[in-house]
Design an enzyme around this catalytic site. Structure first.
Site, PDB file in Angstrom:
ATOM      1  N   ARG A  35      26.109  59.781  38.032  1.00 42.28           N
ATOM      2  CA  ARG A  35      25.216  60.447  37.482  1.00 42.28           C
ATOM      3  C   ARG A  35      24.612  61.894  38.417  1.00 42.28           C
ATOM      4  O   ARG A  35      24.448  63.065  37.779  1.00 42.28           O
ATOM      5  CB  ARG A  35      23.871  60.021  37.131  1.00 42.28           C
ATOM      6  CG  ARG A  35      23.838  59.029  35.855  1.00 42.28           C
ATOM      7  CD  ARG A  35      23.138  57.941  35.888  1.00 42.28           C
ATOM      8  NE  ARG A  35      23.773  56.906  36.771  1.00 42.28           N
ATOM      9  CZ  ARG A  35      24.611  56.121  36.460  1.00 42.28           C
ATOM     10  NH1 ARG A  35      24.998  55.810  35.122  1.00 42.28           N
ATOM     11  NH2 ARG A  35      25.174  55.183  37.292  1.00 42.28           N
ATOM     12  N   THR A  36      24.325  61.791  39.561  1.00 40.51           N
ATOM     13  CA  THR A  36      23.785  62.717  40.252  1.00 40.51           C
ATOM     14  C   THR A  36      24.768  63.816  40.319  1.00 40.51           C
ATOM     15  O   THR A  36      24.762  65.013  40.255  1.00 40.51           O
ATOM     16  CB  THR A  36      23.288  62.342  41.747  1.00 40.51           C
ATOM     17  OG1 THR A  36      22.448  61.159  41.613  1.00 40.51           O
ATOM     18  CG2 THR A  36      22.583  63.459  42.395  1.00 40.51           C
ATOM     19  N   LYS A  57      38.966  62.190  59.108  1.00 41.37           N
ATOM     20  CA  LYS A  57      39.627  62.268  60.445  1.00 41.37           C
ATOM     21  C   LYS A  57      38.628  62.415  61.636  1.00 41.37           C
ATOM     22  O   LYS A  57      38.841  62.525  62.791  1.00 41.37           O
ATOM     23  CB  LYS A  57      40.171  63.879  60.673  1.00 41.37           C
ATOM     24  CG  LYS A  57      41.429  63.903  59.451  1.00 41.37           C
ATOM     25  CD  LYS A  57      41.744  65.364  59.661  1.00 41.37           C
ATOM     26  CE  LYS A  57      42.848  65.609  58.275  1.00 41.37           C
ATOM     27  NZ  LYS A  57      43.146  67.130  58.465  1.00 41.37           N
ATOM     28  N   ARG A  69      24.710  63.947  49.666  1.00 42.24           N
ATOM     29  CA  ARG A  69      24.531  62.589  49.389  1.00 42.24           C
ATOM     30  C   ARG A  69      25.087  61.958  50.719  1.00 42.24           C
ATOM     31  O   ARG A  69      26.197  62.047  51.010  1.00 42.24           O
ATOM     32  CB  ARG A  69      24.802  61.916  48.288  1.00 42.24           C
ATOM     33  CG  ARG A  69      24.481  60.282  48.362  1.00 42.24           C
ATOM     34  CD  ARG A  69      24.769  59.527  47.065  1.00 42.24           C
ATOM     35  NE  ARG A  69      23.712  60.036  46.057  1.00 42.24           N
ATOM     36  CZ  ARG A  69      23.742  59.600  44.797  1.00 42.24           C
ATOM     37  NH1 ARG A  69      24.474  58.629  44.387  1.00 42.24           N
ATOM     38  NH2 ARG A  69      22.548  59.872  44.249  1.00 42.24           N
ATOM     39  N   HIS A  96      15.185  60.705  47.430  1.00 41.30           N
ATOM     40  CA  HIS A  96      15.964  61.304  46.350  1.00 41.30           C
ATOM     41  C   HIS A  96      15.301  62.130  45.469  1.00 41.30           C
ATOM     42  O   HIS A  96      14.913  61.938  44.353  1.00 41.30           O
ATOM     43  CB  HIS A  96      16.692  59.940  45.712  1.00 41.30           C
ATOM     44  CG  HIS A  96      17.855  60.401  44.618  1.00 41.30           C
ATOM     45  ND1 HIS A  96      18.317  61.715  44.395  1.00 41.30           N
ATOM     46  CD2 HIS A  96      18.909  59.539  43.898  1.00 41.30           C
ATOM     47  CE1 HIS A  96      19.306  61.515  43.315  1.00 41.30           C
ATOM     48  NE2 HIS A  96      19.653  60.405  43.349  1.00 41.30           N
TER      49      HIS A  96
HETATM   50  C1  NCD Z   1      20.349  55.920  42.285  1.00 43.12           C
HETATM   51  C2  NCD Z   1      20.545  56.364  43.956  1.00 43.12           C
HETATM   52  O1  NCD Z   1      21.853  56.815  44.138  1.00 43.12           O
HETATM   53  O2  NCD Z   1      19.663  56.242  44.488  1.00 43.12           O
HETATM   54  N1  NCD Z   1      21.119  56.478  41.356  1.00 43.12           N
HETATM   55  C3  NCD Z   1      21.128  57.726  40.843  1.00 43.12           C
HETATM   56  O3  NCD Z   1      21.050  58.759  41.782  1.00 43.12           O
HETATM   57  N2  NCD Z   1      20.935  57.862  39.456  1.00 43.12           N
HETATM   58  C4  NCD Z   1      19.957  54.580  42.264  1.00 43.12           C
HETATM   59  C5  NCD Z   1      20.958  53.441  42.863  1.00 43.12           C
HETATM   60  O4  NCD Z   1      22.037  53.686  43.414  1.00 43.12           O
HETATM   61  O5  NCD Z   1      20.934  52.258  42.606  1.00 43.12           O
END
Ligand code: NCD
Length: 315
Positions: A50-51, A78, A99, A127
């Protein structure tokens, strides 16, 4: 330069501005040219559906371009340092979404970046963009019941967090955001060992928020009073060993911290069920068609909120 590393940097006014803009994008549902000729790099050291996809969609809808980089298929494999990767990507990008599995790493990486960086999740830290799309969803969905989260001239709202409160970075960021609004009672339901970290308990206490834990109230009793139920999965990847994860998961299943046809019967008619997704078994798919389930609406809202954020940072 503007980075978005933590929701702590955001004022209530800024958040409301983001929401207002996201609402406009949602109602228009059009393509724009606000980020024309701009390049976004999506740098992911952890899995994402999703993100990553919603940042891409948002950038495309704003007329910009996206380069996707994952650790497995880059020089990270590497042994390249995070700092060198960022300095390299600075040569291509107008902004970087990142991320990373380490809490605090995005903040450190941002110190060497000459372009804006957006935290798309740093381990069990924060997040921020998820919290913004979550507050956008809460505001929009509660308005359907004529409940305005922004005003103080309303009844108390009960927000219940259920699941892995220790590791859920989406909950951590959302608590900070919700603490900017008044008249909210927080209910915390979790398997033993997955308590909300002390810094968030301290925050709730300092802000004079009422919070109730599952030693004060049973899960089913909590469901009866909840207006916003926010469910998360137990985050397997954050545990040291498989055994530790299995015992937490077992407790969750034994306590039946699960939303299905039986437990939803305890919920109010007018309430919403949220989840940042991905889910495991904590919300049964039979719930998806219930009008109270808004987790796929959250996914949609993610695009409009990220358009709002990217436009602010890039144009
Ligand atoms: C979440 C995350 O990555 O923190 N997912 C997201 O970004 N929609 C929640 C999760 O991974 O459980």
């Amino acid at each position: 330069m503007k980075h978005l590393i933590s929701v702590k940097e955001l004022t209530k006014t800024k958040i409301l501005e983001y929401i207002e803009k996201a609402e406009k994008f949602k109602n228009g549902n059009m393509f724009y040219e606000k980020c024309k000729n701009r390049i976004l790099v999506n740098l992911f050291y952890e899995p994402s559906t999703r993100t990553s996809c919603s940042f891409q969609t948002a950038m495309i809808k704003l007329g910009g371009h996206v380069i996707n980089v994952t650790d497995k298929f880059s020089s990270v494999e590497k042994g390249e340092s995070l700092e060198d990767t960022i300095k390299t990507l600075n040569c291509y990008a107008d902004a970087i979404v990142i991320r990373h599995p380490q809490k605090g790493s995005v903040q450190i990486a941002s110190t060497v970046s000459s372009v804006p960086m957006i935290n798309a999740g740093d381990g069990n830290g924060e997040h921020p963009t998820q919290a913004l799309l979550d507050i956008f969803t809460i505001k929009t969905e509660l308005m359907k019941f004529h409940v305005d989260i922004i005003t103080e001239n309303r009844e108390n709202i009960v927000v219940t967090f259920m699941g892995d409160l220790k590791n859920s970075r989406t909950i951590h960021s959302l608590i900070h955001v919700l603490c900017l609004f008044s008249k909210i009672t927080f209910v915390l339901i979790h398997p033993k060992g997955l308590e909300l970290p002390d810094e968030y308990i301290k925050l709730l206490t300092e802000r004079n928020n009422t919070f109730i834990t599952d030693t004060d109230i049973s899960f089913l009793e909590a469901l009866k009073i909840t207006d916003v139920l926010y469910v998360t999965r137990i985050q397997k990847e954050r545990f040291q060993c498989e055994g530790e994860y299995n015992s937490m998961k077992q407790e969750q299943d034994q306590e039946r911290y699960i939303i299905d046809a039986n437990t939803i019967a305890f919920c109010k008619e007018k309430m919403i069920i949220m989840h940042p997704l991905p889910r495991l078994n904590e919300i049964h798919p039979e719930i998806d068609s219930d009008p109270r389930a808004v987790y796929f609406e959250q996914v949609k809202n993610g695009v409009y909120m990220r358009m709002s954020i990217l436009e602010d940072m890039l144009s």
